[in-house]
Structure formats: structure tokens, C-alpha cells
Enzyme design. Sequence first.
Site, PDB file in Angstrom:
ATOM      1  N   ASN A  95       0.818  -1.209   0.000  1.00  0.00           N
ATOM      2  CA  ASN A  95       0.000   0.000   0.000  1.00  0.00           C
ATOM      3  C   ASN A  95       0.863   1.275   0.000  1.00  0.00           C
ATOM      4  OD1 ASN A  95      -2.379   1.575   0.155  1.00  0.00           O
ATOM      5  ND2 ASN A  95      -3.360   0.011   1.413  1.00  0.00           N
ATOM      6  N   HIS A 125      24.582  -0.491   9.570  1.00  0.00           N
ATOM      7  CA  HIS A 125      25.840   0.239   9.627  1.00  0.00           C
ATOM      8  C   HIS A 125      26.601  -0.134  10.899  1.00  0.00           C
ATOM      9  CE1 HIS A 125      24.501   2.973   6.389  1.00  0.00           C
ATOM     10  NE2 HIS A 125      23.310   2.846   6.961  1.00  0.00           N
ATOM     11  N   GLY A 151      -0.097  -0.678   9.496  1.00  0.00           N
ATOM     12  CA  GLY A 151       0.378   0.642   9.117  1.00  0.00           C
ATOM     13  C   GLY A 151       1.534   1.129   9.978  1.00  0.00           C
ATOM     14  N   ALA A 169      -0.076  -2.113  14.049  1.00  0.00           N
ATOM     15  CA  ALA A 169       0.343  -0.807  13.552  1.00  0.00           C
ATOM     16  C   ALA A 169       1.395  -0.180  14.455  1.00  0.00           C
ATOM     17  CB  ALA A 169      -0.864   0.121  13.438  1.00  0.00           C
ATOM     18  N   ARG A 192      -0.274 -12.945  21.416  1.00  0.00           N
ATOM     19  CA  ARG A 192      -1.155 -14.114  21.362  1.00  0.00           C
ATOM     20  C   ARG A 192      -0.889 -14.891  20.087  1.00  0.00           C
ATOM     21  NH1 ARG A 192      -7.313 -12.520  19.689  1.00  0.00           N
ATOM     22  NH2 ARG A 192      -7.209 -14.638  18.893  1.00  0.00           N
TER      23      ARG A 192
END
Length: 202
Positions: A95, A125, A151, A169, A192
Amino acid sequence: MTRREALEKLPALKVELENMQAGRPYNAHTPEMYEYRDEVKKLLRRLNITEYHEPTMYSITRELLSNSADDVYVEPPFQCDYGNLIFAEQGVWINFGCTILDGGGVYIGKKTLIAPNVNIFTAGHPLDADERDKWEYCKPVHIGERCWIGGGVTICPGVTIGDRCVIGAGAVVVKDIPSDSLAVGNPAHVIRKLNNSDNKNE
């Protein structure tokens, strides 16, 4: 110069790319590496200014993600380092606003859904500043089949996420997540198990 032409004409580039993909120290800042990534940026610019669902959007995606399944869908805007080091299987959906630093290889299983503003990083790095000035390294990321990456999730180098996982998210994934897990938080931790008979009525 296309990416293929660059590999054929710039032997120093091939050495750095081989070191990068093998997890060995490499220099990402040689003129050859910049030139190679410039070709990727041209493809990204074309993708990111294309009207949604135009035929050219799909052809650019196929060229950019040349080692992914033909039906992988990428919703612009999208950013990556190389594109051909993303190995996404059938039915993957990526998305808006996703960034993938794919130098070490990013492997995404079938029907996995990636929500907006997800970051997937394979580049790392050295902690020592003097070393950091000279080289960097990459570690691959593996995401299983039928996962849902929520998201704003960040997935760090070297992480493996098992099949059918849900990553909540905003989570920052720094360690492996076993299959059939719901993981949340920073750092992400399993809260869970999913997809078994014990959870069907929860």
C-alpha cells in the site's frame, strides 16, 4: 544505461553488489553504485507520477520488481533501493508510502498485505563511527505467506516473520516472529497466537 548494461560494463559494480547480497561489508557510495541506483530512481519517478491503474503503472512495476510475481500490486508512492532484490510472491499487496531498502534481499510470501507507510530495512551500519565511514552491510528480511503488516510498521535487518502473522500498527520488529502470531509494540513482541482452534471464538 539500464541496470543490466551497468552490470556488464562496470566490473567494480558487480563486486560491490555481490558483497552486499552476501552480507559482507561493501561500499554503497562508489560512482558505479550511484549510477546503478540512479536507474532505479528513474523507474521510481515514473511509477510515482503515473495515474492509478494506467497500463503503464503495471509495466513499470514489472520492470522495477523484476524478480517478483506478475500480479504483485504496488500503490504509489513507493521507494526502494534496487527493486530486483524484492522477491514477492503471488497476491502480495503493497500500500501507499512503503519504503523497502532491499540490498540484502526482501522475501515476501503469497497473499501478504502490507499497509501504508511500512518500512522494511535490510541495510545496517557499524556502531563504530570510523568503520561506519567506510562500509555498511545488509541482512535479508523474510516475511511469510498470508501475513498482514500493519500501518507504520518498521521491520529491521535480518528479521524473519512466519506465515499468517499479524504485526500491529506502529510496531518495530527487531527479532524473529514465529508463524501464527499477533505481535505489537516497540520492540515488537508476541501477545497471542492466531489461526488455531483455541482462538476461533475469541
